[in-house]
Design a protein around this motif. Sequence first.
Motif, PDB file in Angstrom:
ATOM      1  N   ASP A  91     -75.867  69.471  -7.291  1.00  0.00           N
ATOM      2  CA  ASP A  91     -76.359  70.491  -8.221  1.00  0.00           C
ATOM      3  C   ASP A  91     -77.879  70.466  -8.298  1.00  0.00           C
ATOM      4  OD1 ASP A  91     -74.058  71.714  -8.907  1.00  0.00           O
ATOM      5  OD2 ASP A  91     -73.692  70.535 -10.719  1.00  0.00           O
ATOM      6  N   SER A  92     -78.424  69.272  -8.247  1.00  0.00           N
ATOM      7  CA  SER A  92     -79.867  69.118  -8.423  1.00  0.00           C
ATOM      8  C   SER A  92     -80.670  69.582  -7.212  1.00  0.00           C
ATOM      9  CB  SER A  92     -80.202  67.647  -8.708  1.00  0.00           C
ATOM     10  OG  SER A  92     -79.349  67.138  -9.706  1.00  0.00           O
ATOM     11  N   THR A  93     -79.974  69.824  -6.109  1.00  0.00           N
ATOM     12  CA  THR A  93     -80.703  70.274  -4.922  1.00  0.00           C
ATOM     13  C   THR A  93     -80.992  71.772  -4.979  1.00  0.00           C
ATOM     14  OG1 THR A  93     -78.709  70.864  -3.671  1.00  0.00           O
ATOM     15  CG2 THR A  93     -79.484  68.591  -3.498  1.00  0.00           C
ATOM     16  N   GLY A  94     -80.239  72.492  -5.823  1.00  0.00           N
ATOM     17  CA  GLY A  94     -80.401  73.937  -5.885  1.00  0.00           C
ATOM     18  C   GLY A  94     -79.843  74.639  -4.657  1.00  0.00           C
ATOM     19  N   ASN A  95     -79.147  73.892  -3.809  1.00  0.00           N
ATOM     20  CA  ASN A  95     -78.575  74.465  -2.583  1.00  0.00           C
ATOM     21  C   ASN A  95     -77.053  74.278  -2.611  1.00  0.00           C
ATOM     22  OD1 ASN A  95     -77.705  75.080   0.018  1.00  0.00           O
ATOM     23  ND2 ASN A  95     -79.581  74.328   0.970  1.00  0.00           N
ATOM     24  N   MET A  96     -76.390  75.308  -3.091  1.00  0.00           N
ATOM     25  CA  MET A  96     -74.935  75.257  -3.234  1.00  0.00           C
ATOM     26  C   MET A  96     -74.248  74.983  -1.901  1.00  0.00           C
ATOM     27  SD  MET A  96     -73.616  75.484  -6.101  1.00  0.00           S
ATOM     28  CE  MET A  96     -74.519  75.385  -7.639  1.00  0.00           C
ATOM     29  N   ARG A  97     -74.720  75.668  -0.890  1.00  0.00           N
ATOM     30  CA  ARG A  97     -74.107  75.561   0.424  1.00  0.00           C
ATOM     31  C   ARG A  97     -74.046  74.108   0.908  1.00  0.00           C
ATOM     32  NH1 ARG A  97     -72.221  78.748   4.903  1.00  0.00           N
ATOM     33  NH2 ARG A  97     -72.807  80.544   3.655  1.00  0.00           N
TER      34      ARG A  97
END
Lengths: 223, 223
Positions: free
Chosen positions: B144-150
């Motif tokens: 979640d903290s990466t901001g990259n859902m994929r």
Amino acid sequence: MENYMQDAFLPLRDVVFKTLRQAILTGELKPGERLMEIHLANKLGVSRTPIREAIRQLELEGLVIMVPRKGAQVASITEKSLTDVLEVRLALEKLAVELACKRINYDQKEMLKEKMLEFEQLAGTDDASLIARADVAFHDAIFDSTGNMRLGQMVNNLAEQMYRYRFEYIKDKSGHEKLVLEHRQIYDAIIKGDIEEATKQISVHIKNQEASIINQIRSEKGN
Amino acid sequence: MENYMQDAFLPLRDVVFKTLRQAILTGELKPGERLMEIHLANKLGVSRTPIREAIRQLELEGLVIMVPRKGAQVASITEKSLTDVLEVRLALEKLAVELACKRINYDQKEMLKEKMLEFEQLAGTDDASLIARADVAFHDAIFDSTGNMRLGQMVNNLAEQMYRYRFEYIKDKSGHEKLVLEHRQIYDAIIKGDIEEATKQISVHIKNQEASIINQIRSEKGN
DNA sequence: GGATTGTATATTGTGTACAATATACAAAGA
DNA sequence: TCTTTGTATATTGTACACAATATACAATCC
């Protein structure tokens, strides 16, 4: 979209799958367009069953999105989703060249050289479709050299999702010289086993593609 | 395998998909076992159509392999395929902690802390199923903290393919202390934004899992 | 006029029948 | 006895029919 008979013998669902994927990637089916089963079934001359099964597979590949009780539509690519995909893809491409540096054998080196030269040859021509295929072949040769099939599979799947844009990218002849140079540098680094240089060069390669594709998306939105 | 009614309302194919996936991941359906459509349809009380569509999806997830005109069987995991998957997974997990270090915000830090503490609490107990879920929750908080859902999606898919083994890994209580420590170190590194330390710690974490799972595979083969 | 409800139509969801094919096993020949 | 061929059976592949649901549009009520 017609003549699916070319690879008769394998299940219709796979034929339909390939046909629809091709149509999406080439832009024949546009983002947001609905995929209606009966319509497609009539058009392709098969029943709804193989169409449905093909759509299920496209869904998992991320090329279409399903809305329950409403059907499937071609996935549209936003700038955010594209940068997300490319962020992942870059990491995997770096891993690929790193592993290739470590594990490539003699035959694979020959193959890589061959594919690079083929690309250089074609880069002088006008056939964007052939050039695109040669580009894929070069990258596939790298994946082969990693000894990790799964890795190549995953990167190809990610790359596929921006195939439509990459085609435009390749059509721009002014970039060909740069592409040839980039390939050459990646090749040299892998042959030397220079991991640092190889990952640096592949990063440049991917980031150039990214910039080009984002340009296209922005200009499309401006229409 | 029964009571699929729990999430009635969504399409049967999805219910069947989840049911079969669960059965595969928990080992109820063993590697190599054939998935026969009529049999499954009877067992789950639905027709063959949703079964078939679910199997198409499982195929794309890599959990089953299809042989034309012979049907589907549960994919068996070889040591080679496992190390291939883990090689890719490690690269993506490293990317995840790197991005988390750069992009995590206040709320996400709180969430990550919460999940870490929940895991520590549960690590003292006996419920391997709960512990496994807390472990997933901790890792999900990182994604979640990466901001990259994929990215999170892809790693989860890879992780899923060795879920069956990880469960055994977690059942071994002697390793819990080490797990708690590893989580703590990953957490600290992310909070400090120390990319180098975070990637180092996540590597340790994954490689410990890898060693454990490979041990299991080898001992299974010895049976 | 605007909102709401009802109805027709289009589309997906599911079940089922039939066709095509692979597999196992038995029978016949050398 | 071994090989081969034929046949029965099991299973997947495909088509189609019907059910359930969403959507659009018209009719009705306030």
